[in-house]
Design a protein around this motif. Structure first.
Motif, PDB file in Angstrom:
ATOM      1  N   LYS A   1       7.941  81.154  49.090  1.00 48.13           N
ATOM      2  CA  LYS A   1       7.684  82.198  48.099  1.00 48.13           C
ATOM      3  C   LYS A   1       7.646  83.575  48.757  1.00 48.13           C
ATOM      4  CE  LYS A   1       7.865  79.302  44.963  1.00 48.13           C
ATOM      5  NZ  LYS A   1       9.140  79.160  44.301  1.00 48.13           N
ATOM      6  N   VAL A   2       7.021  83.666  49.921  1.00 50.25           N
ATOM      7  CA  VAL A   2       6.980  84.937  50.637  1.00 50.25           C
ATOM      8  C   VAL A   2       8.386  85.336  51.062  1.00 50.25           C
ATOM      9  CG1 VAL A   2       6.198  86.055  52.776  1.00 50.25           C
ATOM     10  CG2 VAL A   2       4.600  84.727  51.403  1.00 50.25           C
ATOM     11  N   ARG A   3       9.173  84.377  51.517  1.00 52.79           N
ATOM     12  CA  ARG A   3      10.550  84.655  51.920  1.00 52.79           C
ATOM     13  C   ARG A   3      11.355  85.179  50.724  1.00 52.79           C
ATOM     14  NH1 ARG A   3      15.392  82.403  52.591  1.00 52.79           N
ATOM     15  NH2 ARG A   3      14.975  80.404  51.649  1.00 52.79           N
TER      16      ARG A   3
ATOM     17  N   PRO B   1      -2.783  81.476  57.248  1.00 48.90           N
ATOM     18  CA  PRO B   1      -4.111  81.361  56.643  1.00 48.90           C
ATOM     19  C   PRO B   1      -4.459  79.903  56.392  1.00 48.90           C
ATOM     20  CG  PRO B   1      -2.510  82.184  55.053  1.00 48.90           C
ATOM     21  CD  PRO B   1      -1.822  82.119  56.380  1.00 48.90           C
ATOM     22  N   THR B   2      -5.723  79.643  56.378  1.00 46.81           N
ATOM     23  CA  THR B   2      -6.163  78.270  56.112  1.00 46.81           C
ATOM     24  C   THR B   2      -5.959  77.959  54.636  1.00 46.81           C
ATOM     25  OG1 THR B   2      -8.412  78.924  55.585  1.00 46.81           O
ATOM     26  CG2 THR B   2      -7.939  78.419  57.910  1.00 46.81           C
ATOM     27  N   LYS B   3      -6.015  76.696  54.332  1.00 50.44           N
ATOM     28  CA  LYS B   3      -5.866  76.252  52.946  1.00 50.44           C
ATOM     29  C   LYS B   3      -6.939  76.895  52.072  1.00 50.44           C
ATOM     30  CE  LYS B   3      -5.223  71.886  50.504  1.00 50.44           C
ATOM     31  NZ  LYS B   3      -5.220  70.432  50.698  1.00 50.44           N
ATOM     32  N   GLU B   4      -8.140  76.968  52.593  1.00 48.34           N
ATOM     33  CA  GLU B   4      -9.241  77.551  51.842  1.00 48.34           C
ATOM     34  C   GLU B   4      -8.999  79.034  51.583  1.00 48.34           C
ATOM     35  OE1 GLU B   4      -9.701  75.540  54.537  1.00 48.34           O
ATOM     36  OE2 GLU B   4     -10.340  73.792  53.387  1.00 48.34           O
TER      37      GLU B   4
ATOM     38  N   PHE C   1       5.331  75.862  50.808  1.00 48.01           N
ATOM     39  CA  PHE C   1       5.401  76.505  49.500  1.00 48.01           C
ATOM     40  C   PHE C   1       5.184  78.010  49.638  1.00 48.01           C
ATOM     41  CE2 PHE C   1       2.793  78.252  46.060  1.00 48.01           C
ATOM     42  CZ  PHE C   1       3.693  78.180  45.013  1.00 48.01           C
ATOM     43  N   THR C   2       4.131  78.369  50.347  1.00 50.04           N
ATOM     44  CA  THR C   2       3.801  79.782  50.528  1.00 50.04           C
ATOM     45  C   THR C   2       4.883  80.498  51.313  1.00 50.04           C
ATOM     46  OG1 THR C   2       1.461  79.186  50.510  1.00 50.04           O
ATOM     47  CG2 THR C   2       2.021  81.363  51.351  1.00 50.04           C
TER      48      THR C   2
ATOM     49  N   ALA D   1       3.305  80.846  38.076  1.00 46.62           N
ATOM     50  CA  ALA D   1       2.159  80.222  37.402  1.00 46.62           C
ATOM     51  C   ALA D   1       2.187  78.702  37.502  1.00 46.62           C
ATOM     52  CB  ALA D   1       2.108  80.655  35.943  1.00 46.62           C
ATOM     53  N   GLU D   2       3.366  78.100  37.297  1.00 49.64           N
ATOM     54  CA  GLU D   2       3.454  76.636  37.341  1.00 49.64           C
ATOM     55  C   GLU D   2       3.165  76.106  38.741  1.00 49.64           C
ATOM     56  OE1 GLU D   2       7.322  75.630  35.953  1.00 49.64           O
ATOM     57  OE2 GLU D   2       6.931  76.359  33.941  1.00 49.64           O
ATOM     58  N   GLN D   3       3.716  76.772  39.758  1.00 49.72           N
ATOM     59  CA  GLN D   3       3.501  76.308  41.126  1.00 49.72           C
ATOM     60  C   GLN D   3       2.036  76.475  41.535  1.00 49.72           C
ATOM     61  OE1 GLN D   3       5.977  78.329  40.180  1.00 49.72           O
ATOM     62  NE2 GLN D   3       7.883  77.740  41.142  1.00 49.72           N
TER      63      GLN D   3
END
Length: 126
Positions: free
Chosen positions: A74-76, A14-17, A70-71, A38-40
């Motif tokens: 987290k998904v992993r 997905p795009t940043k937006e 980052f994404t 929340a912090e991330q």
């Protein structure tokens, strides 16, 4: 006689937006975005359209490597947790059965001790 395997192309990230829109539209009760990360999520910069951004090429504007990494991480982690949780009911059932068996063994041992104690008591009374 070799097999040729063709794999589908990976979907584009997905795009940043799109990611930022997902994050900003997440409900307050969303455990993933508002409780666990929340912090991330708060650390991700808010991107607003300005003339400097509009001049960048579409390819540059699509993905931010830091946000993608980052994404991805987290998904992993979430997939790993999901896989672990899939097997938890089975593990709990096995542990329950082991505890039931141990409970029966303890009950038998207690009965044997009582019988032995009664036997000793009856012999000392004679």
């Amino acid at each position: 006689m070799g097999k040729t395997q063709t794999f589908k192309d990976r979907p584009k990230p997905p795009t940043k937006e799109q990611i930022l829109a997902d994050l900003s539209s997440a409900q307050e009760t969303d455990v993933v975005f508002h409780t666990h990360f929340a912090e991330q999520v708060a650390a991700i910069p808010n991107v607003k359209e300005d003339p400097a951004n509009s001049e960048r090429s579409e390819e540059t504007n699509k993905t931010d490597p830091a946000l993608v990494n980052f994404t991805y991480e987290k998904v992993r982690q979430l997939v790993h947790l999901h896989n672990q949780l899939t097997y938890e009911p089975q593990k709990l059932n096995e542990q329950y059965q082991q505890l039931e068996k141990l409970g029966e063994e303890v009950s038998l041992s207690i009965e044997e001790l009582r019988a032995a104690a009664e036997h000793v008591m009856s012999k000392t009374k004679k």
